[in-house]
Design a protein around this motif. Sequence first.
Motif, PDB file in Angstrom:
ATOM      1  N   ALA A 136       0.830  -1.210   0.000  1.00 28.53           N
ATOM      2  CA  ALA A 136       0.000   0.000   0.000  1.00 28.53           C
ATOM      3  C   ALA A 136       0.862   1.256   0.000  1.00 28.53           C
ATOM      4  O   ALA A 136       0.564   2.233  -0.691  1.00 28.53           O
ATOM      5  CB  ALA A 136      -0.938  -0.006   1.205  1.00 28.53           C
ATOM      6  N   VAL A 137       1.936   1.245   0.773  1.00 25.12           N
ATOM      7  CA  VAL A 137       2.844   2.394   0.816  1.00 25.12           C
ATOM      8  C   VAL A 137       3.509   2.589  -0.558  1.00 25.12           C
ATOM      9  O   VAL A 137       3.596   3.708  -1.075  1.00 25.12           O
ATOM     10  CB  VAL A 137       3.903   2.224   1.919  1.00 25.12           C
ATOM     11  N   ILE A 138       3.948   1.510  -1.154  1.00 21.36           N
ATOM     12  CA  ILE A 138       4.567   1.580  -2.478  1.00 21.36           C
ATOM     13  C   ILE A 138       3.565   2.099  -3.511  1.00 21.36           C
ATOM     14  O   ILE A 138       3.909   2.866  -4.407  1.00 21.36           O
ATOM     15  CB  ILE A 138       5.113   0.195  -2.885  1.00 21.36           C
ATOM     16  N   ASP A 139       2.297   1.721  -3.347  1.00 18.88           N
ATOM     17  CA  ASP A 139       1.259   2.103  -4.300  1.00 18.88           C
ATOM     18  C   ASP A 139       0.688   3.502  -4.056  1.00 18.88           C
ATOM     19  O   ASP A 139      -0.159   3.963  -4.817  1.00 18.88           O
ATOM     20  CB  ASP A 139       0.107   1.091  -4.261  1.00 18.88           C
ATOM     21  N   GLY A 140       1.122   4.178  -2.989  1.00 24.63           N
ATOM     22  CA  GLY A 140       0.675   5.550  -2.810  1.00 24.63           C
ATOM     23  C   GLY A 140       0.173   5.934  -1.433  1.00 24.63           C
ATOM     24  O   GLY A 140      -0.159   7.099  -1.215  1.00 24.63           O
ATOM     25  N   LEU A 141       0.074   5.004  -0.501  1.00 25.14           N
ATOM     26  CA  LEU A 141      -0.314   5.354   0.869  1.00 25.14           C
ATOM     27  C   LEU A 141       0.856   6.104   1.495  1.00 25.14           C
ATOM     28  O   LEU A 141       1.902   5.515   1.768  1.00 25.14           O
ATOM     29  CB  LEU A 141      -0.640   4.086   1.668  1.00 25.14           C
ATOM     30  N   GLU A 142       0.701   7.403   1.722  1.00 28.43           N
ATOM     31  CA  GLU A 142       1.841   8.259   2.041  1.00 28.43           C
ATOM     32  C   GLU A 142       2.216   8.209   3.520  1.00 28.43           C
ATOM     33  O   GLU A 142       2.086   9.189   4.268  1.00 28.43           O
ATOM     34  CB  GLU A 142       1.585   9.685   1.563  1.00 28.43           C
ATOM     35  N   ALA A 143       2.721   7.070   3.932  1.00 25.76           N
ATOM     36  CA  ALA A 143       3.197   6.889   5.302  1.00 25.76           C
ATOM     37  C   ALA A 143       4.396   7.783   5.558  1.00 25.76           C
ATOM     38  O   ALA A 143       5.249   7.966   4.684  1.00 25.76           O
ATOM     39  CB  ALA A 143       3.578   5.436   5.531  1.00 25.76           C
ATOM     40  N   ASP A 144       4.471   8.314   6.756  1.00 24.58           N
ATOM     41  CA  ASP A 144       5.658   9.050   7.200  1.00 24.58           C
ATOM     42  C   ASP A 144       6.583   8.150   8.005  1.00 24.58           C
ATOM     43  O   ASP A 144       7.800   8.308   7.978  1.00 24.58           O
ATOM     44  CB  ASP A 144       5.233  10.253   8.042  1.00 24.58           C
ATOM     45  N   VAL A 145       5.976   7.214   8.728  1.00 28.05           N
ATOM     46  CA  VAL A 145       6.713   6.223   9.506  1.00 28.05           C
ATOM     47  C   VAL A 145       6.094   4.862   9.240  1.00 28.05           C
ATOM     48  O   VAL A 145       4.868   4.728   9.250  1.00 28.05           O
ATOM     49  CB  VAL A 145       6.656   6.527  11.024  1.00 28.05           C
ATOM     50  N   VAL A 146       6.936   3.861   9.001  1.00 31.45           N
ATOM     51  CA  VAL A 146       6.441   2.492   8.860  1.00 31.45           C
ATOM     52  C   VAL A 146       7.020   1.635   9.980  1.00 31.45           C
ATOM     53  O   VAL A 146       8.224   1.625  10.212  1.00 31.45           O
ATOM     54  CB  VAL A 146       6.773   1.883   7.485  1.00 31.45           C
ATOM     55  N   VAL A 308      11.579   5.804   8.926  1.00 29.18           N
ATOM     56  CA  VAL A 308      10.966   7.020   8.400  1.00 29.18           C
ATOM     57  C   VAL A 308      10.959   6.920   6.874  1.00 29.18           C
ATOM     58  O   VAL A 308      11.948   6.506   6.265  1.00 29.18           O
ATOM     59  CB  VAL A 308      11.744   8.269   8.852  1.00 29.18           C
ATOM     60  N   VAL A 309       9.849   7.272   6.253  1.00 30.66           N
ATOM     61  CA  VAL A 309       9.727   7.209   4.793  1.00 30.66           C
ATOM     62  C   VAL A 309      10.216   8.550   4.229  1.00 30.66           C
ATOM     63  O   VAL A 309       9.480   9.538   4.176  1.00 30.66           O
ATOM     64  CB  VAL A 309       8.275   6.917   4.366  1.00 30.66           C
ATOM     65  N   ASP A 310      11.467   8.560   3.813  1.00 31.11           N
ATOM     66  CA  ASP A 310      12.161   9.808   3.491  1.00 31.11           C
ATOM     67  C   ASP A 310      11.449  10.633   2.428  1.00 31.11           C
ATOM     68  O   ASP A 310      11.303  11.855   2.572  1.00 31.11           O
ATOM     69  CB  ASP A 310      13.590   9.493   3.038  1.00 31.11           C
ATOM     70  N   LYS A 311      11.037  10.001   1.347  1.00 25.78           N
ATOM     71  CA  LYS A 311      10.418  10.756   0.251  1.00 25.78           C
ATOM     72  C   LYS A 311       9.154  11.475   0.711  1.00 25.78           C
ATOM     73  O   LYS A 311       8.909  12.628   0.335  1.00 25.78           O
ATOM     74  CB  LYS A 311      10.106   9.826  -0.917  1.00 25.78           C
ATOM     75  N   ASN A 312       8.380  10.815   1.555  1.00 34.51           N
ATOM     76  CA  ASN A 312       7.112  11.407   2.005  1.00 34.51           C
ATOM     77  C   ASN A 312       7.320  12.529   3.008  1.00 34.51           C
ATOM     78  O   ASN A 312       6.662  13.567   2.942  1.00 34.51           O
ATOM     79  CB  ASN A 312       6.202  10.327   2.586  1.00 34.51           C
ATOM     80  N   VAL A 313       8.239  12.349   3.964  1.00 35.35           N
ATOM     81  CA  VAL A 313       8.444  13.403   4.961  1.00 35.35           C
ATOM     82  C   VAL A 313       9.127  14.619   4.341  1.00 35.35           C
ATOM     83  O   VAL A 313       8.890  15.762   4.762  1.00 35.35           O
ATOM     84  CB  VAL A 313       9.235  12.891   6.188  1.00 35.35           C
ATOM     85  N   ASN A 314       9.974  14.389   3.340  1.00 32.75           N
ATOM     86  CA  ASN A 314      10.588  15.519   2.642  1.00 32.75           C
ATOM     87  C   ASN A 314       9.524  16.331   1.911  1.00 32.75           C
ATOM     88  O   ASN A 314       9.567  17.564   1.877  1.00 32.75           O
ATOM     89  CB  ASN A 314      11.641  15.028   1.653  1.00 32.75           C
ATOM     90  N   LYS A 315       8.576  15.640   1.335  1.00 26.39           N
ATOM     91  CA  LYS A 315       7.500  16.297   0.600  1.00 26.39           C
ATOM     92  C   LYS A 315       6.585  17.085   1.527  1.00 26.39           C
ATOM     93  O   LYS A 315       6.177  18.214   1.221  1.00 26.39           O
ATOM     94  CB  LYS A 315       6.692  15.244  -0.156  1.00 26.39           C
ATOM     95  N   LYS A 316       6.282  16.500   2.683  1.00 23.13           N
ATOM     96  CA  LYS A 316       5.306  17.119   3.579  1.00 23.13           C
ATOM     97  C   LYS A 316       5.933  18.032   4.625  1.00 23.13           C
ATOM     98  O   LYS A 316       5.222  18.739   5.342  1.00 23.13           O
ATOM     99  CB  LYS A 316       4.471  16.028   4.267  1.00 23.13           C
ATOM    100  N   GLY A 317       7.252  18.000   4.754  1.00 23.18           N
ATOM    101  CA  GLY A 317       7.918  18.881   5.702  1.00 23.18           C
ATOM    102  C   GLY A 317       7.750  18.500   7.159  1.00 23.18           C
ATOM    103  O   GLY A 317       7.814  19.353   8.045  1.00 23.18           O
TER     104      GLY A 317
END
Length: 394
Positions: A136-146, A308-317
């Motif tokens: 789900a995370v790979i498919d677009g569920l924008e987790a910040d932490v897994v 931490v999901v780096d790509k998502n947290v970088n995007k969301k700040g």
Amino acid sequence: SWGSQRPGGRTLFTTIIAIPIDVVGNTRGRRGVAYIPNQSYRIYVDFIPTSLSRRLSAGVAATALVAAGVPALFASPAFSKPAAGGKQEILLVSYAVTKTAYDKIIPLFQADWKKKTGQTVTVKTSYGGSGSQSRAVIDGLEADVVGLALEGDVIKIQEAGLIDKGWQKENPNNSTITNSVVVFFVRPGNPKKINTWKDLDNKDVDVVTANPKTSGGARWNFLSLYGSVTQTGGSDAQAKKYLTTVYKNVEVLPKDAREATDVFVKRRKGDVLLNYENEAILAKKTGDWKVPYKLPSPNILIEGPIAVVDKNVNKKGNRKAAEAFAKFLYTPAAQKIFVDNGFRPVTAEGKAYAQGKFQEVKTFTIASFGGWNTVNSKYFGKGGLWDLIFSKSR
């Protein structure tokens, strides 16, 4: 639920679920994700993998949602910035059986963050089978932490380009926050006399275990079964034969560890359930299952990672809040809650608190199988050992 059919009755796409997660998704592979402005919902839309649906997926999904009376969009610049007004928000994606622990840990973290920063942080959560959650995370569920059931599922997210390499070194203990082992739930009086791994090699024993394709716990069960042979002098061929016999005794494969518990405890299916030790401890604590569990030896040391999901947290700040949450899981307060919910601790303070609370058992680790990169491909990849055994046992 909403769908549209092509001529001939073939479904082109279907909205399957809306859950309270206020983040933007995207369209990757077979799954599209739409964000609803001013609402805390994520809409998943599954597509038939045809060339037409791939070309039109975003437009089709938006049309579906508008037709249902819901305004939708697939991107929002607001999510590339930190939350306004001194607030932060993070999304934790974890596996099913951790929910009771996180329900208690999250309020403590929020209070700690507020005290240290003056900010209010909202922690939203999503729970399910570890394998399903990683996809789900790979498919677009924008987790910040897994916080998944095994390193192998986090590696898949890393390989998809969402987590930076070296994440294991960002937190103590190779980013492992809990340990556990595999145990047997048995029926009152243990009528089938199930105490050891060898007792499962019996056509008259009905075994319940989750599906390794969707459940992290089921993968640990699989590897424990395999290691029970190879770690006691048996060959790989003997281990494969043993696994095939055991899985012939498995009638159903629930999607995750929690559902497997429900199948055995509530639906009264099977003679023995293979599951996490923490599930057995929790079931006893809640009164759902009071029969003492069996702890077979040797056993695999289950290691639950955090990342931490780096790509998502970088995007969301929201990196600072996400990293702080991950580190908070090593505090004495968090480790105590994990222990109280049946997980074996990983810190010195946690182990001191847990003294006398868990049975001793000889363990082996994932390193015995060559590590998760090897395990993911050799045992659980397409055409791997699980696929082979599944085809022979069905």
